[in-house]
Design an enzyme around this catalytic site. Sequence first.
Site, short mmCIF file in Angstrom:
data_model
loop_
_atom_site.label_atom_id
_atom_site.label_comp_id
_atom_site.label_asym_id
_atom_site.label_seq_id
_atom_site.Cartn_x
_atom_site.Cartn_y
_atom_site.Cartn_z
CD GLU A 132 35.49 40.71 40.98
OE1 GLU A 132 36.22 40.17 40.13
OE2 GLU A 132 34.95 41.80 40.82
CD GLU A 160 38.78 46.01 34.07
OE1 GLU A 160 38.90 44.81 33.73
OE2 GLU A 160 37.90 46.40 34.86
CG ASP A 175 35.47 48.94 35.00
OD1 ASP A 175 34.32 49.34 34.84
OD2 ASP A 175 35.82 48.32 36.04
CE LYS A 218 32.58 46.31 36.22
NZ LYS A 218 33.41 47.28 37.00
NE ARG A 227 30.24 46.60 38.99
CZ ARG A 227 30.16 47.93 38.95
NH1 ARG A 227 29.19 48.53 38.28
NH2 ARG A 227 31.06 48.68 39.56
CE LYS A 254 37.53 42.10 35.90
NZ LYS A 254 37.59 43.55 36.01
P1 PGA Z 1 33.54 46.39 40.97
O1 PGA Z 1 34.82 45.66 40.42
O2 PGA Z 1 32.35 45.56 40.60
O3 PGA Z 1 33.77 46.47 42.44
O4 PGA Z 1 33.49 47.74 40.30
C1 PGA Z 1 34.92 45.07 39.15
C2 PGA Z 1 35.90 45.81 38.27
O5 PGA Z 1 36.46 46.85 38.66
O6 PGA Z 1 36.10 45.40 37.13
ZN ZN Z 2 37.56 47.21 36.70
#
Ligand code: PGA
Ligand code: ZN
Length: 421
Positions: free
Chosen positions: A208, A286, A313, A338, A367, A389
């Site tokens: 990220e 989180e 999450d 998400k 993601r 985020k």
């Molecule tokens: P992921 O990570 O897209 O790999 O799930 C993002 C998060 O955990 O917030």
């Molecule tokens: Zn997360």
Amino acid sequence: MSHDTIARIHAREVLDSRGNPTVEVRVQCAGGACGRAIVPSGASTGKHEACELRDGDPKRYAGKGVTKAVANVREILAPALVGMPASDQAEIDRLLVTLDGTPNKSRLGANALLGVSLACVHAAAAARKLPLWHYLAGNREPSLPLPMVNLISGGLHAGRNLEFQDFLFLPVAARTFSEALELSVAVYRSLGETLRQHGFEGILVGDEGGYGPRLESNDQAIEMILRAFEKAGLTPGKDSALALDVASTHFYEGGRYTLRDRVLTAEEFTELLCRWVDQYPIASIEDGMAEDDWAGWKLLTDKLGRRVQLIGDDLFATNPERFARGSVDKVANSILIKLNQIGTLTETLSVIDKARAAGYRPVISARSGETEDTTIADLAVATAAGQIKIGSIVRGERLAKYNQLLRIEEQVPAFSRWQRV
Ligand code: PGA
Ligand code: ZN
């Protein structure tokens, strides 16, 4: 036939920011308007997420191809949707869910469904000649979100160098979105320098865009960040705060939280997080507890829920049933949103509404596997979610969203400033 009648739906396999295949869908309306969307993909996925359909053919992209999901769009979803108004999102999404027919969208794939769902809303907005945020907002008052910006990556996003997954910057004093972004860039740069000065790699970045140094401990990551705040002229706890994505599901085994040097019960891990909150300017945590550790979550919320934003999450997985259980039990006080955890736009909007009604803060999230698609930027503004985020302020797939928010800011003056829990 009206100008926004769906005339054609096309799907193809494209690549995401990790070079993995993903689904792109294009919807064309009778009047010529088009909409396109690309589906993102997680690495630290929760087990309650909707199913991302992959081919599993080791001869193509190490099994990660999405030609089956693409074929499902072309052969099953497209014929069923052609002729419907692209603006009838609720009906489109209801049909998508029905055609799939499974609780977790495993027959046709949530990646197939979400690609269609989002391409339709883009096409409907284009047919009305409106920017997506404007079209999606309807009667709601739009507002720019406060970004939560990734600084140091650990966990599954950076080769498990650290147990905790993300250490993030919360520009709590920012008065506008662009000010928040400028502060984030200043902090990111000063952290790079701080890391280099302490002999750590400050250049290599995780999925990220956060730095991925081989630090000795989670505490050391925080110490480096606090130094970077000060070096950027900020006062930790006053105009700059920390957010963590512990992503604890990924080090939870047999009812215990397994860190490098110790194995902790939920009670002990809660105590550790409480000590951290006492010691450091942490405003948001989180996934402090694992996705199915409801008792641990309750404990954590009872201890910290009045002081800190506690985001679910993996816990909620943007799923209405899981959120309903959590809000009844009063666990967490915020929910990560998400789109691909649930698989359609309508279900996502409904979870956001339910969260608001229950007094939970929605945080719209990208993601770890992303693309140039910017839908979440418009979604965050349209729903006035308050926070977003996206990852760090480097890497094109992250910048695509930040830059879209800068564009929208010219038309939407409102900004959701940080509010203490
Ligand atoms: P992921 O990570 O897209 O790999 O799930 C993002 C998060 O955990 O917030
Ligand atoms: Zn997360």
